[in-house]
Design a protein around this motif. Sequence first.
Motif, PDB file in Angstrom:
ATOM      1  N   ASP A  55       0.771  -1.331   0.089  1.00 23.29           N
ATOM      2  CA  ASP A  55       0.244  -0.131  -0.106  1.00 23.29           C
ATOM      3  C   ASP A  55       0.992   1.308   0.034  1.00 23.29           C
ATOM      4  O   ASP A  55       2.202   1.233   0.188  1.00 23.29           O
ATOM      5  N   LEU A  56       0.270   2.543  -0.219  1.00 26.61           N
ATOM      6  CA  LEU A  56       0.959   3.626  -0.153  1.00 26.61           C
ATOM      7  C   LEU A  56       1.681   4.097   1.146  1.00 26.61           C
ATOM      8  O   LEU A  56       2.936   4.588   1.045  1.00 26.61           O
ATOM      9  N   ALA A  57       1.278   3.789   2.192  1.00 31.18           N
ATOM     10  CA  ALA A  57       1.995   3.937   3.468  1.00 31.18           C
ATOM     11  C   ALA A  57       3.327   3.181   3.393  1.00 31.18           C
ATOM     12  O   ALA A  57       4.212   3.737   3.889  1.00 31.18           O
ATOM     13  N   ALA A  58       3.223   2.056   3.198  1.00 30.89           N
ATOM     14  CA  ALA A  58       4.504   1.062   3.151  1.00 30.89           C
ATOM     15  C   ALA A  58       5.461   1.437   2.297  1.00 30.89           C
ATOM     16  O   ALA A  58       6.726   1.629   2.166  1.00 30.89           O
ATOM     17  N   ALA A  59       4.893   1.941   0.926  1.00 27.24           N
ATOM     18  CA  ALA A  59       5.912   2.446  -0.263  1.00 27.24           C
ATOM     19  C   ALA A  59       6.489   3.781   0.158  1.00 27.24           C
ATOM     20  O   ALA A  59       7.527   3.976  -0.353  1.00 27.24           O
ATOM     21  N   LYS A  60       5.855   4.564   1.003  1.00 28.82           N
ATOM     22  CA  LYS A  60       6.357   5.915   1.368  1.00 28.82           C
ATOM     23  C   LYS A  60       7.628   5.622   2.280  1.00 28.82           C
ATOM     24  O   LYS A  60       8.588   6.358   2.409  1.00 28.82           O
TER      25      LYS A  60
END
Length: 143
Positions: A101-106
């Motif tokens: 997800d975006l949080a992990a990718a950030k």
Amino acid sequence: MNHQFVGVQCEFTTACLECGDDVSAVGGQALVSSRLEWSIETACPACGPIVSCGRQDIPAGLRERLLADLSHGPATLQIALGESDSRAVVMKVIRASLGVDLAAAKAMPAALQSGRHTGTLPEVEQLASALRAVGIGAQVSPK
């Protein structure tokens, strides 16, 4: 087309899928033409050879064995972001390659820049290849 092959394997004892007796096994994971593949081969004296294999999602037990194996262990990926390189591009590649997800990718670009991202050699090389394809410098270091 990329015809790259990167692989790791280890030997271990496991239960035969047919009779349940302890048998010797060889399990491995490979990056074949940009795709992750895995296999486990056993040789049971009573049942004969049995091969299990698949693509992408490696069985957790096999992945743990490969990472713990003293002959190769985890590989490390480090990226070098230049002034013109975009964290957004890196995050897009991470999301597409790892399905996070975006949080992990950030959170991942910092780990990648400091060389703290680890995995099996085929996993790390797959992500490094995807990053290189968009112009990001990526260095893989086997154990």
